[in-house]
Scaffold this motif. Structure first.
Motif, PDB file in Angstrom:
ATOM      1  N   ARG A  77       0.809  -1.269   0.126  1.00 54.97           N
ATOM      2  CA  ARG A  77      -0.094  -0.028   0.073  1.00 54.97           C
ATOM      3  C   ARG A  77       0.754   1.398   0.141  1.00 54.97           C
ATOM      4  N   TYR A  81       0.574   3.633  -3.151  1.00 51.80           N
ATOM      5  CA  TYR A  81      -0.289   4.876  -3.104  1.00 51.80           C
ATOM      6  C   TYR A  81       0.581   6.122  -2.473  1.00 51.80           C
ATOM      7  N   GLU A 110      -4.055  -5.556  -2.501  1.00 53.59           N
ATOM      8  CA  GLU A 110      -4.094  -4.206  -1.773  1.00 53.59           C
ATOM      9  C   GLU A 110      -4.117  -2.927  -2.865  1.00 53.59           C
TER      10      GLU A 110
END
Length: 163
Positions: A77, A81, A110
């Motif tokens: 993640r 991100y 994810e």
């Protein structure tokens, strides 16, 4: 006291009790999710015997301070991100941390497929717009190479920019 004696004092290793080391490793894991390899590396600083290492590792696992799946999901993640890395770069870095391939594959859920496509498109548009001095073909090739360098797959890039 001269500079050499101060330097020598700062180089001396402080010794810790078993409980102090255990608590330091708990704090190390609580601060941020860690993989097994990072914890083992940290343990090397303390010059522990094998039995003590095993005992601490079992304690960290049992009390859920150390959880390889949680680490892997968090890592994926964060790198996607926040750092905007692609799957290839994330996979390579997790392998360097000795995370099993099977676990890596399991945790890639994810990353939302739509978010992945949008990230590629945005990266493509931004990078492409910066290179107005090149002809169309050169801009496209240079942009695709840049995105591949960030760890994104060629097929995913082509699919995203053709939409």
């Amino acid at each position: 006291m001269g500079i050499l004696s101060i330097l020598f004092l700062s180089m001396e290793k402080k010794s810790f009790t078993y409980e102090e080391i255990k608590q330091k490793l708990v704090n190390y894991c609580v601060y941020q999710d860690r993989c097994h390899a990072e914890v083992e590396q940290k343990m090397r600083e303390f010059l522990l015997i094998d039995e003590a290492k095993e005992e601490i590792m079992l304690y960290l696992l049992k009390e859920n301070y150390l959880n390889e799946e949680r680490f892997t999901r968090s890592y994926i993640r964060g790198k996607f991100y926040i750092k905007h890395w692609g799957r290839n770069k994330i996979r390579m870095n997790l392998k360097q941390k000795q995370v099993p391939e099977k676990l890596i594959n399991k945790c890639f859920d994810e990353i939302d497929d739509e978010d992945y496509r949008v990230a590629i498109k945005k990266m493509y548009d931004n990078y492409y717009a910066k290179h107005i001095d090149l002809n169309e073909y050169q801009r496209k090739i240079k942009t695709i190479k840049h995105i591949i360098g960030k760890g994104f797959e060629y097929d995913a890039i082509i699919n995203s920019i053709e939409e």
